[in-house]
Design a protein around this motif. Structure first.
Motif, PDB file in Angstrom:
ATOM      1  N   LEU A  53      10.021  -1.816   1.581  1.00 35.66           N
ATOM      2  CA  LEU A  53       9.357  -1.501   2.917  1.00 35.66           C
ATOM      3  C   LEU A  53       8.692  -1.168   2.684  1.00 35.66           C
ATOM      4  N   LEU A  54       8.084  -0.243   1.627  1.00 36.47           N
ATOM      5  CA  LEU A  54       6.674   0.146   1.487  1.00 36.47           C
ATOM      6  C   LEU A  54       5.783  -1.669   0.773  1.00 36.47           C
ATOM      7  N   ASP A  63       0.601  -3.841   2.592  1.00 42.03           N
ATOM      8  CA  ASP A  63       0.652  -5.354   2.485  1.00 42.03           C
ATOM      9  C   ASP A  63      -0.285  -5.056   4.395  1.00 42.03           C
ATOM     10  N   ALA A  64       0.860  -5.230   5.487  1.00 40.14           N
ATOM     11  CA  ALA A  64       1.187  -5.235   6.779  1.00 40.14           C
ATOM     12  C   ALA A  64       0.149  -4.904   7.288  1.00 40.14           C
ATOM     13  N   TRP A  65      -0.472  -3.400   6.945  1.00 34.77           N
ATOM     14  CA  TRP A  65      -0.855  -2.642   8.079  1.00 34.77           C
ATOM     15  C   TRP A  65      -2.100  -2.262   7.326  1.00 34.77           C
ATOM     16  N   GLY A  66      -2.412  -2.931   5.342  1.00 34.03           N
ATOM     17  CA  GLY A  66      -3.459  -2.699   4.972  1.00 34.03           C
ATOM     18  C   GLY A  66      -4.588  -2.631   5.554  1.00 34.03           C
ATOM     19  N   GLN A  79       0.397  -9.471   5.854  1.00 32.56           N
ATOM     20  CA  GLN A  79      -0.917 -10.818   6.420  1.00 32.56           C
ATOM     21  C   GLN A  79      -0.948 -11.411   6.296  1.00 32.56           C
ATOM     22  N   ARG A  80      -0.435 -12.118   5.548  1.00 32.81           N
ATOM     23  CA  ARG A  80      -0.632 -13.920   5.124  1.00 32.81           C
ATOM     24  C   ARG A  80       0.552 -14.365   6.504  1.00 32.81           C
ATOM     25  N   LEU A  81       1.411 -13.959   6.861  1.00 34.07           N
ATOM     26  CA  LEU A  81       1.553 -14.424   7.966  1.00 34.07           C
ATOM     27  C   LEU A  81       1.051 -14.239   9.331  1.00 34.07           C
ATOM     28  N   GLN A  82       0.519 -12.995   9.898  1.00 37.06           N
ATOM     29  CA  GLN A  82       0.191 -12.530  10.471  1.00 37.06           C
ATOM     30  C   GLN A  82      -0.226 -13.651  11.726  1.00 37.06           C
TER      31      GLN A  82
END
Length: 388
Positions: free
Chosen positions: A222-223, A228-231, A319-322
Motif C-alpha cells: 500500500l505504501l 507513487d500515486a500521490w507523489g 502514476q503510469r495508469l493515471q
C-alpha cells in the motif's frame, strides 16, 4: 507576548500539556456535532516520544490565557521533509505550519497566530501553510463548509468563527480539500455497473482483499502504491517507514480485510482502496476516555462493527495508469466490491470519500460518476512571513 490582559506562553510543563489537550472540551461543550477525540490519541500525536512524525519535524505549542484561564491554543511546527519538496507542489524551502488552532475569541486567536508566526520566523521560515495538525497526512485544513453534521474518523471539526480569524490575520486560501458522501444502499448507475462487469471478465485484472496475516507485507504494498500515486499531488510529503509502522499499529483494530482492496494488473499491485468503519460512532459517547468501561465497550464494538458510515481515507492508482480508462475501471471495481461488503456485513448505509484535493480531476470525476455529493470542505491557507 501580551495583549491587555491576554498572555501567550509556550507549553513547557505537564500541566500546560494537559490544558492544551483539554481545552476543546470546554469550547465545544454546546456543539452537538463535535466528536470528542480520545485524549490518549491526542497525547500520542503531540508528544515527540510517541509520534514518528518528529523523526523529521519539530514543534512548539502555545497557550493563550486571560485571568489565568486558558482561552486558546496553537502549534507552530516545521516538517523538514516538507521543506525538501518542490515549491510548485505547495510545500518547499522556508515553509512552516501552524495547527491545533482553537480560540475563544478573535483577540486570543490573533495573538496565538502571531506567536506561531514569530516562532517560525525565528526558525528561518518565510512562509506559513495552515492549519495542518500536525502532518499533512493527519488533519489538514480548516472546516469551512459542513459544520452541521459530525466528522467521520480521522477528520477535523472546528468553530465556523475561525475562518474570519485566520483570514483576518492576513491568510489567503490556497487549496481546498473536499469530502463526498453517498447513499451506498443503491446500486451505482448502469454505466458504472457495465464498467465493473467488463473488468470482471478480464483475465488481466484481479481485485483482492488485503491479508491481515501478512500485515507488514501488505502495508508495504500500500505504501509503495501511495507514494507513487500521490507523489505529484499538491502538498505531498513522503511517509516514512516508521510512520507507516506506527499508523498501521494504530489502525490495525479497525482494519478489516474485506474493506481494503488491492487491484492487480497482470499480477502486479497497481491500485488500492482503504475503507474504515466510522470509529467516531463508537467513541463519541466515551467523551475522550477509555476509563472506566470505555475500553470494554470499544473492544466489543470492534469485534464486529455495525455502523452507519464507512469512510474512504486513502485511494491510489500508480502514476503510469493515471488518466487512463483502466484507472477508473479499477477504482469503480474496488468501490463496488467494498460497497457490497459494507452493506451486507457491517450494516452501513452511507459512504464518505475524502479528503479529495479540489484539483484532483480523476477522483472528483469518479465521485461525480457514483452520484456522491460534497458534504464538507476544508480550506488550507498561506501567508508570507515578512520581517516585522
Amino acid at each position: 507576548m501580551a495583549h491587555s490582559d491576554l498572555v501567550i506562553t509556550p507549553v513547557t510543563s505537564k500541566a500546560d500539556k494537559k490544558a492544551f489537550v483539554d481545552l476543546p472540551w470546554r469550547l465545544y461543550a454546546n456543539d452537538p456535532n463535535w466528536v470528542p477525540p480520545l485524549k490518549s490519541e491526542v497525547y500520542g500525536v503531540i508528544e515527540p516520544a510517541k509520534n514518528p512524525f518528529f523523526g523529521h519535524a519539530e514543534a512548539q505549542y502555545f497557550l493563550a490565557r486571560r485571568d489565568n484561564r486558558v482561552v486558546g491554543r496553537i502549534s507552530a511546527h516545521i516538517d523538514h521533509l516538507a521543506l525538501a519538496q518542490p515549491v510548485e507542489q505547495g510545500m518547499g524551502p522556508g515553509t512552516g505550519n501552524f495547527g491545533f488552532f482553537e480560540a475563544e475569541d478573535a483577540q486570543s486567536g490573533k495573538a496565538l497566530i502571531e506567536a506561531a508566526e514569530d516562532w517560525l520566523r525565528a526558525k528561518g521560515m518565510t512562509r506559513v501553510l495552515g492549519p495542518i495538525s500536525l502532518s499533512i497526512w493527519e488533519e489538514p485544513g480548516l472546516l469551512i463548509q459542513g459544520h452541521d453534521h459530525p466528522p467521520t474518523v480521522m477528520m477535523g471539526h472546528n468553530s465556523p468563527a475561525y475562518q474570519a480569524m485566520i483570514e483576518g490575520a492576513g491568510y489567503q486560501p490556497i487549496k481546498q480539500l473536499k469530502t463526498y458522501e453517498l447513499d451506498i444502499t443503491h446500486p451505482f448507475p448502469p454505466l458504472i455497473q457495465r464498467i465493473v462487469s467488463s473488468g470482471e471478465k478480464s483475465d488481466r485484472i484481479r481485485i483482492r482483499p488485503v491479508d491481515k496475516s501478512k500485515f507488514d507485507a501488505e502495508a508495504a504494498i500500500l505504501l509503495g502504491i501511495l507514494n507513487d500515486a500521490w507523489g505529484k499531488n499538491w502538498g505531498f510529503v513522503p511517509i516514512t517507514d516508521a510512520e507507516v509502522a506506527h499508523t498501521g499499529k494504530k489502525l490495525k483494530p479497525i482494519v478489516f480485510e474485506d474493506l481494503i482492496m488491492i487491484a492487480e494488473l497482470d499480477g502486479e499491485p497497481v491500485a488500492f482502496m482503504m475503507t474504515l468503519p466510522d470509529l467516531n460512532e463508537a467513541t463519541a459517547p466515551l467523551n475522550g476516555s477509555l476509563l472506566p468501561f470505555g475500553w470494554a465497550k470499544l473492544l466489543w464494538w470492534l469485534r464486529k462493527p455495525q455502523v452507519r458510515t464507512m469512510r474512504v481515507p486513502l485511494m491510489g492508482v500508480v502514476q503510469r495508469l493515471q488518466s487512463s480508462r483502466l484507472a477508473s475501471q479499477l477504482a469503480f471495481m474496488m468501490i463496488e466490491y467494498i460497497r457490497r461488503n459494507a452493506i451486507t456485513r457491517y450494516g452501513a448505509t452511507r459512504g464518505e470519500i475524502g479528503w479529495v484535493l479540489d484539483d484532483n480531476q480523476g477522483m472528483n470525476a469518479i465521485a461525480d460518476a457514483i452520484d456522491s455529493k460534497v458534504n464538507k470542505v476544508y480550506q488550507i491557507y498561506e501567508k508570507d512571513l515578512v520581517t516585522p
